[in-house]
Design a protein around this motif. Sequence first.
Motif, PDB file in Angstrom:
ATOM      1  N   UNK A 179       7.791  31.199  89.718  1.00  0.00           N
ATOM      2  CA  UNK A 179       6.983  31.080  91.136  1.00  0.00           C
ATOM      3  C   UNK A 179       8.270  30.469  92.046  1.00  0.00           C
ATOM      4  N   UNK A 180       8.494  31.018  93.216  1.00  0.00           N
ATOM      5  CA  UNK A 180       9.357  30.448  94.092  1.00  0.00           C
ATOM      6  C   UNK A 180       8.485  30.092  95.138  1.00  0.00           C
ATOM      7  N   UNK A 181       9.257  28.763  95.368  1.00  0.00           N
ATOM      8  CA  UNK A 181       8.416  28.084  96.663  1.00  0.00           C
ATOM      9  C   UNK A 181       9.408  27.000  97.366  1.00  0.00           C
ATOM     10  N   UNK A 182       9.066  26.400  98.522  1.00  0.00           N
ATOM     11  CA  UNK A 182       9.924  25.878  99.262  1.00  0.00           C
ATOM     12  C   UNK A 182       9.109  24.184  99.415  1.00  0.00           C
ATOM     13  N   UNK A 183       7.839  24.098  99.022  1.00  0.00           N
ATOM     14  CA  UNK A 183       7.291  22.819  99.330  1.00  0.00           C
ATOM     15  C   UNK A 183       7.913  21.775  98.633  1.00  0.00           C
ATOM     16  N   UNK A 184       8.608  21.744  97.566  1.00  0.00           N
ATOM     17  CA  UNK A 184       9.514  20.682  97.095  1.00  0.00           C
ATOM     18  C   UNK A 184      10.693  20.392  97.551  1.00  0.00           C
ATOM     19  N   UNK A 185      11.303  21.537  98.409  1.00  0.00           N
ATOM     20  CA  UNK A 185      12.542  21.247  99.158  1.00  0.00           C
ATOM     21  C   UNK A 185      12.333  21.448 100.694  1.00  0.00           C
ATOM     22  N   UNK A 186      11.600  20.361 101.241  1.00  0.00           N
ATOM     23  CA  UNK A 186      11.235  20.711 102.759  1.00  0.00           C
ATOM     24  C   UNK A 186      12.728  20.613 103.553  1.00  0.00           C
ATOM     25  N   UNK A 187      12.809  21.427 104.447  1.00  0.00           N
ATOM     26  CA  UNK A 187      13.957  21.687 105.206  1.00  0.00           C
ATOM     27  C   UNK A 187      14.078  20.267 106.014  1.00  0.00           C
ATOM     28  N   UNK A 188      12.953  19.684 106.550  1.00  0.00           N
ATOM     29  CA  UNK A 188      12.950  18.730 107.452  1.00  0.00           C
ATOM     30  C   UNK A 188      13.809  17.531 106.529  1.00  0.00           C
ATOM     31  N   UNK A 189      13.118  17.344 105.567  1.00  0.00           N
ATOM     32  CA  UNK A 189      13.471  16.120 104.457  1.00  0.00           C
ATOM     33  C   UNK A 189      14.928  16.099 104.167  1.00  0.00           C
ATOM     34  N   UNK A 190      15.561  17.585 103.844  1.00  0.00           N
ATOM     35  CA  UNK A 190      16.802  17.687 103.588  1.00  0.00           C
ATOM     36  C   UNK A 190      17.559  17.399 104.751  1.00  0.00           C
ATOM     37  N   UNK A 191      17.301  17.922 106.006  1.00  0.00           N
ATOM     38  CA  UNK A 191      18.050  17.503 107.382  1.00  0.00           C
ATOM     39  C   UNK A 191      17.853  16.211 107.496  1.00  0.00           C
ATOM     40  N   UNK A 192      16.946  15.375 106.941  1.00  0.00           N
ATOM     41  CA  UNK A 192      17.008  13.921 107.453  1.00  0.00           C
ATOM     42  C   UNK A 192      17.583  13.042 106.223  1.00  0.00           C
ATOM     43  N   UNK A 193      18.156  13.917 105.173  1.00  0.00           N
ATOM     44  CA  UNK A 193      18.717  13.100 103.950  1.00  0.00           C
ATOM     45  C   UNK A 193      17.650  12.348 103.047  1.00  0.00           C
ATOM     46  N   UNK A 194      16.501  12.959 103.221  1.00  0.00           N
ATOM     47  CA  UNK A 194      15.507  11.901 102.345  1.00  0.00           C
ATOM     48  C   UNK A 194      15.422  12.937 101.011  1.00  0.00           C
ATOM     49  N   UNK A 195      16.701  12.487 100.179  1.00  0.00           N
ATOM     50  CA  UNK A 195      16.605  13.178  98.781  1.00  0.00           C
ATOM     51  C   UNK A 195      15.752  12.626  97.827  1.00  0.00           C
ATOM     52  N   UNK A 196      15.393  11.392  98.043  1.00  0.00           N
ATOM     53  CA  UNK A 196      14.345  10.679  97.250  1.00  0.00           C
ATOM     54  C   UNK A 196      12.982  11.506  97.146  1.00  0.00           C
ATOM     55  N   UNK A 197      12.491  11.962  98.219  1.00  0.00           N
ATOM     56  CA  UNK A 197      11.383  12.749  98.690  1.00  0.00           C
ATOM     57  C   UNK A 197      11.643  13.905  97.883  1.00  0.00           C
ATOM     58  N   UNK A 198      12.672  14.668  97.916  1.00  0.00           N
ATOM     59  CA  UNK A 198      12.800  15.960  97.425  1.00  0.00           C
ATOM     60  C   UNK A 198      12.722  15.792  96.081  1.00  0.00           C
ATOM     61  N   UNK A 199      13.408  14.437  95.319  1.00  0.00           N
ATOM     62  CA  UNK A 199      13.394  14.567  93.949  1.00  0.00           C
ATOM     63  C   UNK A 199      11.913  14.124  93.342  1.00  0.00           C
ATOM     64  N   UNK A 200      11.090  13.460  94.373  1.00  0.00           N
ATOM     65  CA  UNK A 200       9.682  13.261  93.838  1.00  0.00           C
ATOM     66  C   UNK A 200       8.889  14.370  93.801  1.00  0.00           C
ATOM     67  N   UNK A 201       9.080  15.232  94.763  1.00  0.00           N
ATOM     68  CA  UNK A 201       8.297  16.542  95.006  1.00  0.00           C
ATOM     69  C   UNK A 201       8.686  17.460  93.805  1.00  0.00           C
ATOM     70  N   UNK A 202       9.868  17.503  93.646  1.00  0.00           N
ATOM     71  CA  UNK A 202      10.430  18.359  92.510  1.00  0.00           C
ATOM     72  C   UNK A 202       9.820  17.933  91.081  1.00  0.00           C
ATOM     73  N   UNK A 203       9.915  16.668  90.746  1.00  0.00           N
ATOM     74  CA  UNK A 203       9.326  16.308  89.527  1.00  0.00           C
ATOM     75  C   UNK A 203       7.810  16.550  89.536  1.00  0.00           C
ATOM     76  N   UNK A 204       7.145  16.501  90.803  1.00  0.00           N
ATOM     77  CA  UNK A 204       5.494  16.689  90.623  1.00  0.00           C
ATOM     78  C   UNK A 204       5.591  18.284  90.252  1.00  0.00           C
ATOM     79  N   UNK A 205       6.301  18.913  91.070  1.00  0.00           N
ATOM     80  CA  UNK A 205       6.235  20.413  90.920  1.00  0.00           C
ATOM     81  C   UNK A 205       6.528  20.924  89.272  1.00  0.00           C
ATOM     82  N   UNK A 206       7.352  20.297  88.848  1.00  0.00           N
ATOM     83  CA  UNK A 206       7.624  20.542  87.540  1.00  0.00           C
ATOM     84  C   UNK A 206       6.440  20.117  86.540  1.00  0.00           C
ATOM     85  N   UNK A 207       6.061  18.897  86.674  1.00  0.00           N
ATOM     86  CA  UNK A 207       4.774  18.384  85.941  1.00  0.00           C
ATOM     87  C   UNK A 207       3.571  19.443  85.998  1.00  0.00           C
ATOM     88  N   UNK A 208       3.231  19.624  87.351  1.00  0.00           N
ATOM     89  CA  UNK A 208       2.190  20.844  87.755  1.00  0.00           C
ATOM     90  C   UNK A 208       2.457  22.178  86.764  1.00  0.00           C
TER      91      UNK A 208
END
Length: 214
Positions: A179-208
């Motif tokens: 399944x393709x999705x962008x919820x774990x890599x939000x464009x605004x979080x990447x722009x803001x340099x908030x990669x800790x949130x990207x990591x957390x969302x990615x880990x949560x997606x993997x767990x799901x």
Amino acid sequence: MTSPADVAAALGRARLVPVVVLDDAADAGPLADALVAGGLPVAEVTFRTAAAADAIRAMADRGDLLLGAGTVLTPAQVDQAVAAGASYVVSPGLSRAVVERCADHGVLALPGAVTATEVQAALEFGLGTVKFFPAGTSGGAPAIAALTAPFADVRFIPTGGIGPADLAEYLRIDAVVAVGGSWMVPRDRIRAGDFATVRRLTAEAVALGRADQG
């Protein structure tokens, strides 16, 4: 070079494909770190910005991610994507020219197809896996399930309008590779340099995804 079949199998093992829009290629490295740390070493970098080719190159050069190019509309973009290190090419629709250029390069083509006519055309091009896009507004998981009746050997990667709440519904369908999705890599979080949130969302997606397999 990894074969298209190998790439398709790797996407199947990942079960999730982060669909990334990068405005600055300088963010590619930190994003890659976040995806790998989150347990999802795969990404589709879309050709929606001028930074796409450089971002793919930076991430592919690491050697620990499976990189694809998304929103590829022309053979010239296929050339750019492959030169940058993309192992697969994703398009929103079905283009013979794009599919044939992917075949020339020996890379996996994943064109968009949501109707029986489009799926049948993809089969005529020699393809066995298609991107079901936009999934959320094209009937979602029930539409894919219906298409599997006449097209038993076709595999789908639904993308577009999918989030954590309906992920399991798609993954329960045997014909869904990933399944393709962008919820774990939000464009605004990447722009803001908030990669800790990207990591957390990615880990949560993997767990799901793993919970559904279990």
